[in-house]
Motif scaffolding. Structure first.
Motif, mmCIF file in Angstrom:
data_model
loop_
_atom_site.group_PDB
_atom_site.id
_atom_site.type_symbol
_atom_site.label_atom_id
_atom_site.label_comp_id
_atom_site.label_asym_id
_atom_site.label_seq_id
_atom_site.Cartn_x
_atom_site.Cartn_y
_atom_site.Cartn_z
ATOM 1 N N TYR A 1 0.835 -1.206 0.000
ATOM 2 C CA TYR A 1 0.000 0.000 0.000
ATOM 3 C C TYR A 1 0.872 1.259 0.000
ATOM 4 C CZ TYR A 1 -4.583 -2.186 0.539
ATOM 5 O OH TYR A 1 -5.746 -2.878 0.308
ATOM 6 N N GLY A 2 2.003 1.218 0.731
ATOM 7 C CA GLY A 2 2.908 2.368 0.736
ATOM 8 C C GLY A 2 3.639 2.548 -0.569
ATOM 9 N N GLY A 3 3.845 1.446 -1.318
ATOM 10 C CA GLY A 3 4.540 1.504 -2.603
ATOM 11 C C GLY A 3 3.581 1.639 -3.756
ATOM 12 N N ILE A 4 3.139 0.495 -4.315
ATOM 13 C CA ILE A 4 2.282 0.561 -5.499
ATOM 14 C C ILE A 4 0.931 1.190 -5.172
ATOM 15 C CG2 ILE A 4 1.159 -1.692 -5.312
ATOM 16 C CD1 ILE A 4 2.605 -0.060 -8.524
ATOM 17 N N GLY A 5 0.475 1.058 -3.912
ATOM 18 C CA GLY A 5 -0.782 1.709 -3.531
ATOM 19 C C GLY A 5 -0.686 3.216 -3.689
ATOM 20 N N ALA A 6 0.449 3.785 -3.266
ATOM 21 C CA ALA A 6 0.654 5.220 -3.419
ATOM 22 C C ALA A 6 0.785 5.611 -4.883
ATOM 23 C CB ALA A 6 1.883 5.675 -2.636
ATOM 24 N N VAL A 7 1.349 4.705 -5.704
ATOM 25 C CA VAL A 7 1.444 4.963 -7.137
ATOM 26 C C VAL A 7 0.041 4.944 -7.767
ATOM 27 C CG1 VAL A 7 2.322 4.084 -9.344
ATOM 28 C CG2 VAL A 7 3.795 4.093 -7.323
ATOM 29 N N ILE A 8 -0.783 3.967 -7.362
ATOM 30 C CA ILE A 8 -2.168 3.935 -7.842
ATOM 31 C C ILE A 8 -2.883 5.224 -7.437
ATOM 32 C CG2 ILE A 8 -4.403 2.780 -7.618
ATOM 33 C CD1 ILE A 8 -2.807 0.170 -7.034
#
Length: 696
Positions: A524-531
């Motif tokens: 969520y901190g990685g790809i979630g933030a990118v989404i």
């Protein structure tokens, strides 16, 4: 075609509990407490946190600089290889993807019995044509000689301006860029567009800034032109260099700057084609558009009308011989890296070394892979997906996108600055988002493209013609909702406002952005933030001008729009305060859209993460709470190190802030970050509550 994209992210080695000492992970919370139950310990043994502890600098307080706390040890020890200007997670993933694509290409190239006309033959022979340096050296400038002869034969300004269109249609240079894209005010149709172009240096300020660095660049640019003319066997290189620099400076004077060009309202100017002669009477519009295959269109959208008007005066007042010299230069320069080794080396020396600080030319195979991937991208992409993209990754990403969308809607409901009326319109747009994950449902067709193993320039020109004709064929046809503007092997993502879509190619769905073996917090901190970032582009200062159907129209109340602009102005001011070098600050106006995306991304991703827990406590993994892992996962994706020359170039031209400030700027506005790491007045990251920016 211009698309919003993520551009500077960061890398990490995934460390499991068995490989790390949790005592080496400082937090401002007790390292052990009652939350560490036997069940939580069992979870920690099964999952990785997804955090690379070896990159951390424990001498930095997380409250003072969370980016250096997470990435500082790496920043001190990592060295940029001679053939690169930038390293970091985003860029390291690109290297990994290029290695993967190399294997695919070389596997295909190893087959000596490929059937002519097949996609496999085209990939193999395009790569061979690039790697065959001996043939390129023997050919010299012969591959572009027909173009140079045609330029030399131009008899008048009417033929000159018609040639601008002919050149672009055949993949050559042009001072006016033509393209086909969706009409921003009628997303049901494709329209023709014109965009300012024609410069050799990165941006207009490079031609006018009187600082020593820019003066030196202009002097080296003139010397570069002279050397290129000499190496190509063209006469009067020194005189030509001065004429070209003078003409490009005059063109640059008509250019809009990078901030103006971000404004989708100002850059939407629809003209009837019959009225172009009034706007710019010295341009042969009929010949220009006919050469492009667009002369039957009744209207055209001009991004910078004042540029076209000013350029028309340059056509009128600049002698034909100077224009021929300019076009000769542009043709030579554009093709230089695909001609002889000597021309390639000189081209590298100026554009990569002088402008960006790159010390060594990349190995030829790397550039060959990039050429193939850029020309036959979806042929390679189809194999890339089979080899490197797990079906469960697409399934998990689909769920993450749905969770982020739900969290976004919930966040909109809680906004205290927006009226109920605009909230309804916002959620209507959000509900119409389309997400594309991994790869297209329908692969591109390359059947009309001919590739030969001994004709690199010809291959690239034929590819350009096929691409141009494909775009022209869109006119009058329904919108292709399945089209992708990135290949699966591209490490990036984008939001497209006229289709209201967010797109995530397969290659970015890897650690540290997306880790199938890690606990949800870091994802969520990685790809979630990118989404969330890409969703945020739908509601940034430009995306917010488009509705859910991709049409540029105002769906805001006057009061809400005014409140929105107050908040975006505050974000501009925050980022204007970030100092990159002693003499250089971040441009808050240029980077506003991306900064909104980053702030929205981490805010909504955190909310989605907490919602995913359904009221339960996250397990302790590698000695870290779920909230700690979330924010650490966010900070580590922005890890980047860049040559000073490249960084200065980026700050001048790139709408993304440097990675360091993408992390600090977003987190300093998030209240939950303050709570997690006990950030208080006096800490360097502390921003008073009334000055923190919350938009979405």
């Amino acid at each position: 075609m211009k698309k919003r994209v993520i551009s500077g992210l960061c890398a990490s080695l995934i460390v499991s509990l068995s490989a790390c000492n949790t005592d080496n992970v400082p937090t401002n919370q007790a390292p052990a407490d009652a939350v560490k139950t036997q069940a939580a310990t069992a979870v920690s043994q099964a999952l990785s946190s997804g955090i690379d502890f070896s990159n951390m600098d424990k001498t930095v307080r997380p409250q003072d600089d969370f980016y250096l706390y997470m990435n500082g040890a790496w920043m001190k020890s990592a060295e940029i290889p001679g053939d690169r200007t930038t390293i970091g997670a985003f860029y390291d993933l690109r290297e990994n993807a290029r290695n993967d694509v190399r294997e695919i290409i070389e596997d295909l190239s190893a087959n000596t019995h490929l059937v002519a006309g097949t996609d496999e033959q085209k990939v193999a022979d395009l790569y061979r044509s690039f790697m065959d340096v001996d043939t390129l050296n023997k050919l010299g400038i012969t591959p572009i000689q027909a173009d140079l002869t045609k330029i030399d034969a131009l008899k008048n300004k009417s033929e000159l301006t018609a040639y601008f269109g002919e050149s672009q249609a055949n993949g050559g240079p042009t001072p006016i860029a033509f393209y086909v894209d969706i009409d921003a005010k009628d997303s049901s149709r494709y329209a023709t567009h014109l965009y300012q172009y024609g410069l050799s240096l990165p941006e207009k300020d490079y031609y006018f800034n009187q600082a020593e660095r820019f003066v030196n660049i202009r002097n080296k640019f003139a010397l570069h032109i002279e050397k290129m003319f000499d190496l190509a066997g063209l006469a009067n290189g020194k005189v030509a260099a001065q004429k070209i620099l003078a003409l490009e400076t005059a063109i640059a004077k008509q250019h809009w700057d990078v901030v103006q060009n971000r404004d989708s309202t100002k850059t939407y100017n629809k003209y009837q084609t019959k009225d172009l002669a009034t706007l710019a009477p010295d341009i042969n519009w009929q010949g220009y558009l006919a050469a492009l295959g667009a002369d039957k269109q009744s209207d055209i959208i001009i991004n910078q009308p004042s540029f076209i008007k000013g350029f028309d005066q340059l056509v009128k007042n600049t002698d034909l011989a100077t224009w021929k010299t300019y076009l000769t230069w542009q043709t030579l320069s554009q093709s230089a890296s695909d001609l002889t080794q000597a021309l390639d080396a000189e081209n590298f020396d100026f554009y990569s070394k002088t402008l960006n600080g790159q010390q060594e030319q990349q190995p030829r195979w790397k550039r060959g892979v990039s050429t193939v991937s850029g020309t036959l991208g979806e042929v390679v992409g189809k194999v890339y997906v089979k080899r490197h993209f797990a079906p469960e990754a697409k399934s998990r990403m689909t769920q993450l996108v749905a969770n982020l969308s739900h969290a976004y809607a919930s966040s909109v409901d809680s906004l205290d600055w927006m009226s109920a009326e605009t909230k309804v319109a916002t959620k209507q747009k959000l509900s119409k988002f389309t997400s594309k994950i991994g790869y297209p449902d329908k692969w591109a067709d390359y059947s009309k493209l001919t590739i030969q193993s001994d004709d690199l320039i010809g291959n690239l020109k034929r590819a350009a013609v096929v691409s141009h004709n494909k775009d022209i064929a869109k006119l009058g046809q329904p919108i292709d909702k399945g089209e992708w503007h990135m290949t699966p092997q591209t490490v990036n993502a984008y939001y497209n406002p006229t289709m209201n879509e967010i797109v995530f190619p397969a290659a970015i769905l890897q650690p540290p952005f997306f880790n199938l073996k890690a606990d949800d917090a870091v994802n969520y901190g990685g790809i979630g933030a990118v989404i969330g970032h890409e969703m945020g582009h739908g509601f940034d200062d430009q995306g917010a001008k488009f509705d859910g159907d991709g049409n540029m129209r105002n769906w805001w109340t006057d009061a809400d729009l005014k409140a929105f602009h107050v908040k975006t102005k505050a974000l501009v001011n925050q980022f204007n305060g970030f100092q990159v070098f002693d003499d250089l600050h971040v441009n808050g106006e240029l980077t506003l859209g991306e900064n909104i995306g980053d702030l929205s991304g981490v805010t909504i991703a955190y909310k989605a993460y907490k919602m995913s827990l359904k009221g339960k406590e996250a397990p302790i993994i590698d000695g870290l709470t779920g909230d700690e892992r979330f924010f650490m996962g966010f900070s580590q994706i922005w890890r980047v190190k860049m040559k000073e020359e490249a960084m200065r170039n980026r700050v001048a031209t790139d709408p993304h802030s440097p990675g360091h400030f993408r992390a600090l700027g977003a987190l300093s506005n998030v209240p939950e970050f303050y709570k997690t790491f006990d950030v208080k007045p006096g800490d360097k990251m502390y921003v008073a509550p009334e000055k923190r920016v919350k938009i979405w």
